[in-house]
Motif scaffolding. Structure first.
Motif, PDB file in Angstrom:
ATOM      1  N   PRO A 119      -4.772  -5.911 -10.812  1.00 10.90           N
ATOM      2  CA  PRO A 119      -3.872  -5.643  -9.682  1.00 10.90           C
ATOM      3  C   PRO A 119      -3.603  -6.888  -8.847  1.00 10.90           C
ATOM      4  O   PRO A 119      -2.502  -7.098  -8.357  1.00 10.90           O
ATOM      5  CB  PRO A 119      -4.613  -4.590  -8.859  1.00 10.90           C
ATOM      6  CG  PRO A 119      -5.950  -4.455  -9.439  1.00 10.90           C
ATOM      7  CD  PRO A 119      -5.988  -5.116 -10.779  1.00 10.90           C
ATOM      8  N   LEU A 127       0.829  -1.211   0.000  1.00  9.10           N
ATOM      9  CA  LEU A 127       0.000   0.000   0.000  1.00  9.10           C
ATOM     10  C   LEU A 127       0.861   1.257   0.000  1.00  9.10           C
ATOM     11  O   LEU A 127       0.580   2.222  -0.708  1.00  9.10           O
ATOM     12  CB  LEU A 127      -0.917   0.020   1.219  1.00  9.10           C
ATOM     13  CG  LEU A 127      -2.128  -0.904   1.186  1.00  9.10           C
ATOM     14  CD1 LEU A 127      -2.929  -0.759   2.471  1.00  9.10           C
ATOM     15  CD2 LEU A 127      -3.014  -0.606  -0.011  1.00  9.10           C
ATOM     16  N   GLN A 170       2.974   2.715  -3.381  1.00 10.53           N
ATOM     17  CA  GLN A 170       2.433   3.561  -4.448  1.00 10.53           C
ATOM     18  C   GLN A 170       3.052   4.944  -4.223  1.00 10.53           C
ATOM     19  O   GLN A 170       3.293   5.334  -3.110  1.00 10.53           O
ATOM     20  CB  GLN A 170       0.914   3.691  -4.326  1.00 10.53           C
ATOM     21  CG  GLN A 170       0.233   2.490  -3.745  1.00 10.53           C
ATOM     22  CD  GLN A 170      -0.139   1.488  -4.798  1.00 10.53           C
ATOM     23  OE1 GLN A 170      -0.109   1.802  -5.976  1.00 10.53           O
ATOM     24  NE2 GLN A 170      -0.465   0.293  -4.378  1.00 10.53           N
ATOM     25  N   GLY A 226      -2.892  -6.827 -19.742  1.00 10.30           N
ATOM     26  CA  GLY A 226      -4.227  -6.906 -19.165  1.00 10.30           C
ATOM     27  C   GLY A 226      -4.302  -7.600 -17.820  1.00 10.30           C
ATOM     28  O   GLY A 226      -5.359  -8.073 -17.424  1.00 10.30           O
ATOM     29  N   ALA A 227      -3.185  -7.662 -17.098  1.00 13.16           N
ATOM     30  CA  ALA A 227      -3.224  -8.296 -15.778  1.00 13.16           C
ATOM     31  C   ALA A 227      -3.821  -7.327 -14.757  1.00 13.16           C
ATOM     32  O   ALA A 227      -3.457  -6.153 -14.718  1.00 13.16           O
ATOM     33  CB  ALA A 227      -1.812  -8.690 -15.346  1.00 13.16           C
ATOM     34  N   ARG A 271      -1.256  -9.007 -10.772  1.00 17.11           N
ATOM     35  CA  ARG A 271       0.085  -8.417 -10.739  1.00 17.11           C
ATOM     36  C   ARG A 271       0.745  -8.689  -9.390  1.00 17.11           C
ATOM     37  O   ARG A 271       1.931  -8.980  -9.298  1.00 17.11           O
ATOM     38  CB  ARG A 271       0.006  -6.900 -10.976  1.00 17.11           C
ATOM     39  CG  ARG A 271      -0.366  -6.519 -12.383  1.00 17.11           C
ATOM     40  CD  ARG A 271       0.041  -5.090 -12.673  1.00 17.11           C
ATOM     41  NE  ARG A 271      -0.529  -4.149 -11.720  1.00 17.11           N
ATOM     42  CZ  ARG A 271      -1.634  -3.422 -11.966  1.00 17.11           C
ATOM     43  NH1 ARG A 271      -2.261  -3.518 -13.107  1.00 17.11           N
ATOM     44  NH2 ARG A 271      -2.084  -2.598 -11.059  1.00 17.11           N
ATOM     45  N   ARG A 287       0.555  -4.787 -17.220  1.00 13.13           N
ATOM     46  CA  ARG A 287      -0.611  -3.934 -17.403  1.00 13.13           C
ATOM     47  C   ARG A 287      -1.051  -3.952 -18.864  1.00 13.13           C
ATOM     48  O   ARG A 287      -2.225  -4.071 -19.176  1.00 13.13           O
ATOM     49  CB  ARG A 287      -0.247  -2.506 -16.992  1.00 13.13           C
ATOM     50  CG  ARG A 287      -1.383  -1.749 -16.426  1.00 13.13           C
ATOM     51  CD  ARG A 287      -0.894  -0.432 -15.928  1.00 13.13           C
ATOM     52  NE  ARG A 287      -0.171  -0.576 -14.657  1.00 13.13           N
ATOM     53  CZ  ARG A 287      -0.133   0.388 -13.753  1.00 13.13           C
ATOM     54  NH1 ARG A 287      -0.744   1.528 -13.977  1.00 13.13           N
ATOM     55  NH2 ARG A 287       0.516   0.219 -12.637  1.00 13.13           N
ATOM     56  N   VAL A 288      -0.051  -3.855 -19.751  1.00 12.83           N
ATOM     57  CA  VAL A 288      -0.338  -3.886 -21.182  1.00 12.83           C
ATOM     58  C   VAL A 288      -0.984  -5.221 -21.543  1.00 12.83           C
ATOM     59  O   VAL A 288      -1.907  -5.294 -22.345  1.00 12.83           O
ATOM     60  CB  VAL A 288       0.961  -3.665 -21.999  1.00 12.83           C
ATOM     61  CG1 VAL A 288       0.722  -3.922 -23.484  1.00 12.83           C
ATOM     62  CG2 VAL A 288       1.472  -2.253 -21.781  1.00 12.83           C
TER      63      VAL A 288
END
Lengths: 310, 303
Positions: free
Chosen positions: A217, A112, A115, A214-215, A220, A211-212
Motif C-alpha cells: 500500500p 482514507l 476507500q 506485489g506492490a 502504491r 497489486r498483481v
C-alpha cells in the motif's frame, strides 16, 4: 448562362459574407451583453483598484495631502522598515507551517476516505465542516482551548506528563504554532475535497496492476497515487501559498498580531498603514510587495510542475 | 489495506499444486483480514472525525455552563445544569438581532447578484464566440490569483471618494461581482455539450433564451454550489465588514461577536452562546446543501 450562374453565385457569396459579418457583429454584441453586467462591477471595483495600487505605490499619497510622484522612495523605505521585516518573516513562518501541514492532512484524509466505505459521506461532511463555520466563533473557541493555565489542550498535555506545556497565544514563541494548528484544522477539509475529486480520476486498473505485481500500500501510494495527483497537488499548493500569504482574519481575531509583534502578518501591516493611518502610498507599496511574492512563488511552482511533467 | 493482505493476493495468483483447497482457505483468510482492516480504518476515521469536531462540542458544552464552570479541571463535557439563559440574555446584552439582520441582508443580496451576473457572464465566456473573449477571461483568472489585500487600499480610497465607506452598499459593490463565480460557472458550462445549444438555436431560441431555458436548468447543481459558497463566505467574512463598517447598527454578526469578546472577555459562557448562534445558520444550510458545496469546490478545482 454560365455568366449568369457565376454572377448569381457571386451575389450569393457576397450576401453570405454580409450575413456572416452581420452574424459576427451580432456575436460580439451578444457576447458582450452577457459579460457586461458582471464586467462593469468587476472592472470598477477590482481591475481599476488593482491597477491603481500599482500607481499609488509610487506616490506619497495619504489622507492629509494629495499625491506626489516619489519614484521608488516607498520601496526604499520598505527595505529599511523594521515592521515590514517582522511581518514578512512572520508571514513566511506561517506559510512554512500552514502549507505542508495542510497539504499532508488533506491528502491523508482524502486517501482514507477514498476507500469505498459506507458512511463516507457523513465523515466527509464532518471533515469539511470546520471550513464553512464562522471564523470568529472558530477563533474564539481555539483561543479558549489554547488558554495556557486552564485550557483543555494544556490539561491534556499535563495528562500526558508534559510539565511545562507551551503558553500558546500568550507566548511570543508559541503564538504562531497555535495559529498554524487552528488554520490547518480549519482548511484541510476544503483541500481534501479537491483531492477527493482528483482521486476519482485515477484509473482503478493501475492499482490492480500494481497489486498483481506485489506492490504494498505504501508503494502504491508513492508510485501511483502521488504521481497521478500531481495536477491537483499543483493547484492545491498554489491556492495554499496565496491564502497563506494573505492570511488576516484568523490572526486578527486570535492574536491581533501579538503578543508584541510576534504574529504580525503582511495584510495586517497593509491594513494598519493604509486604512488606520491613511498612508495610501506606502501601504500600496507593501501590497505590491505581497503581490510580487505571491507571483514569484506561483511562477516557481509553475516551472517545477512543467519540468516534472516532461 | 495492509501488506499481508497483498501477499495473500499474490498467493492466489501463483499456480499451486492443489489450487482448490488452498485458494479457498486463502480466500477465507483474506476475507477475515480484509474485515479486520476495514474495522481499523473505520476506527481511525471515526476517531479523526470526533477529534476534528471536538472544538464544536466544547463550544456547545461551554455555552450551556456558568462562566466559572467553563474552564473546570478536568474538562466536564456535559454541563452540571443547562444554563439556557446564556442564549436568551445575549440578545439583550448586544443588539444581536440587528447584527444577524445585517449579515443576512449582505449574504442574500451579494449571493443573488453574484449568481445572476456570474452565470450570465459565464455563458458569454463558455458558449458565445467573440473577439477578445479569451483575453478578457484571462484577466478574470489573473485576479483570482491576486490576493485581495494587494488592492484593498485603492478600493478603500475609491469607496471614500464615492462616499460609500460605512454603508452596506460598499460591501455589496465590492463582493457581488467577483471573478470566482464567473470562473466556477464557466467551468461547469464547458461540460454542457454545444449540441444542446445548436438544437435550441434551430428551434428559434435566441442566445438569451438558450441561457434561460436550456443552460440554467441544466446547471442547477453548479448554481446551488456557487450560491451556497458565496452565502457562507459572505456570512463568515470578517475583514470586509471590519474595514468598511464602523457604525454599530451596520455591524455583521462576526464583527458584533468579536467586539463582544473584546468588551466582556470574562463572560466565557455567553461568548460561546454567541458563537453557537453564529454557527447554527451555517450548519443548517451546510447540512441541507452539503452535496452542492462539495461539488462546487470540486468544480473550482477542474481545469
Amino acid at each position: 448562362m454560365t455568366t449568369g450562374t457565376v454572377s448569381s453565385a457571386h451575389r450569393a457569396d457576397a450576401a453570405a459574407s454580409v450575413a456572416a459579418r452581420r452574424r459576427k457583429r451580432r456575436g460580439v454584441l451578444v457576447g458582450w451583453s452577457f459579460v457586461l453586467p458582471n464586467f462593469l462591477g468587476f472592472a470598477a471595483f477590482t481591475l481599476v483598484p488593482l491597477l491603481g495600487a500599482l500607481l499609488v505605490s509610487f506616490t506619497d499619497w495619504n489622507s492629509y495631502s494629495p499625491p506626489n510622484w516619489v519614484g521608488l522612495a516607498n520601496f526604499r523605505r520598505l527595505w529599511q522598515d523594521d515592521n515590514f521585516h517582522t511581518a514578512l518573516a512572520n508571514t513566511c513562518w506561517y506559510a512554512a507551517g500552514h502549507i505542508p501541514l495542510t497539504l499532508a492532512a488533506s491528502l491523508g484524509l482524502a486517501v482514507l476516505l477514498n476507500q469505498k466505505l459506507r458512511g463516507a459521506g457523513i465523515l466527509r461532511t464532518a471533515f469539511f465542516f470546520p471550513y464553512v463555520t464562522s471564523l470568529v466563533a472558530v477563533a474564539v473557541v481555539w483561543n479558549m482551548l489554547f488558554s495556557p493555565d486552564v485550557g483543555p489542550i494544556n490539561q491534556l498535555l499535563h495528562g500526558f506528563g508534559v510539565a511545562n506545556p507551551p503558553r500558546w497565544t500568550s507566548s511570543t514563541d508559541w503564538a504562531m504554532p497555535a495559529l498554524v494548528i487552528a488554520s490547518v484544522w480549519r482548511d484541510m477539509g476544503y483541500y481534501m475535497v479537491l483531492y477527493l475529486a482528483g482521486l476519482q480520476a485515477v484509473p482503478a486498473e493501475l492499482y490492480e496492476a500494481a497489486r498483481v505485481d506485489g506492490a504494498g500500500p505504501w508503494q502504491r501510494f508513492w508510485h501511483i497515487t502521488v504521481p497521478a495527483l500531481r495536477p491537483t497537488t499543483f493547484f492545491v499548493v498554489v491556492m495554499l501559498t496565496i491564502s497563506s500569504f494573505k492570511v488576516f482574519d484568523l490572526v486578527q481575531i486570535m492574536t491581533e498580531g501579538g503578543p508584541g509583534r510576534s504574529t504580525l502578518v503582511l495584510s495586517q501591516l497593509i491594513f494598519r498603514e493604509g486604512i488606520t493611518r491613511g498612508r495610501f502610498g506606502y501601504a500600496s507599496a507593501i501590497s505590491l510587495a505581497l503581490f510580487l511574492i505571491c507571483m514569484v512563488i506561483t511562477a516557481i511552482q509553475f516551472q517545477a510542475q512543467r519540468r516534472s511533467e516532461r | 489495506m495492509n501488506p499481508t493482505l497483498l501477499q495473500e493476493d499474490r498467493a492466489v495468483h501463483r499456480p499451486l499444486p492443489q489450487p482448490d483447497t488452498i485458494s479457498t482457505r486463502a480466500r477465507r483468510n483474506r476475507a477475515a483480514r480484509h474485515a479486520a482492516g476495514r474495522v481499523l480504518l473505520y476506527l481511525a476515521l471515526v476517531t479523526l472525525a470526533a477529534a476534528i469536531l471536538l472544538p464544536f462540542v466544547w463550544m456547545l458544552s461551554a455555552s450551556l455552563k456558568t462562566d466559572q464552570d467553563v474552564f473546570s479541571v478536568p474538562v466536564r463535557w456535559i454541563p452540571d445544569g443547562f444554563h439556557w439563559n446564556n442564549f436568551t440574555d445575549i440578545w439583550s446584552q448586544i443588539p444581536l438581532l440587528t447584527y444577524v439582520g445585517n449579515s443576512l441582508f449582505l449574504s442574500v443580496v451579494i449571493t443573488l447578484l453574484q449568481v445572476l451576473t456570474g452565470s450570465f457572464a459565464a455563458y458569454g465566456f463558455a458558449k458565445v464566440k467573440f473577439p477578445g473573449r479569451d483575453a478578457l477571461f484571462l484577466g478574470y483568472i489573473a485576479t483570482i490569483a491576486v490576493p485581495w489585500q494587494a488592492y484593498m487600499v485603492p478600493q478603500y480610497i475609491l469607496m471614500q471618494k464615492l462616499g460609500l465607506v460605512d454603508t452596506r452598499t460598499s460591501l455589496v459593490l465590492l463582493q457581488a461581482f467577483g471573478a470566482f463565480g464567473v470562473f466556477l460557472m464557466r467551468q461547469y458550462y464547458l461540460t454542457i455539450p454545444d449540441e444542446l445549444g445548436e438544437a435550441a438555436r434551430l428551434d428559434g431560441l435566441t442566445e438569451y433564451g438558450i441561457w434561460a431555458r436550456v443552460v440554467l436548468p441544466l446547471s442547477k447543481p453548479a448554481l446551488a454550489g456557487l450560491a451556497l459558497l458565496t452565502f457562507v463566505n459572505t456570512w463568515n467574512d470578517y475583514m470586509g465588514p471590519f474595514i468598511y463598517l464602523t457604525s454599530n447598527d451596520l455591524w455583521t454578526i462576526q464583527i458584533g461577536l468579536k467586539s463582544f469578546v473584546g468588551m466582556y472577555d470574562a463572560q466565557y459562557a455567553m461568548i460561546m452562546a454567541g458563537s453557537v448562534i453564529s454557527v447554527v445558520p451555517i450548519l443548517v444550510i451546510f447540512l441541507l446543501g452539503q452535496r452542492y458545496f462539495v461539488r462546487g469546490v470540486a468544480t473550482s478545482g477542474m481545469k
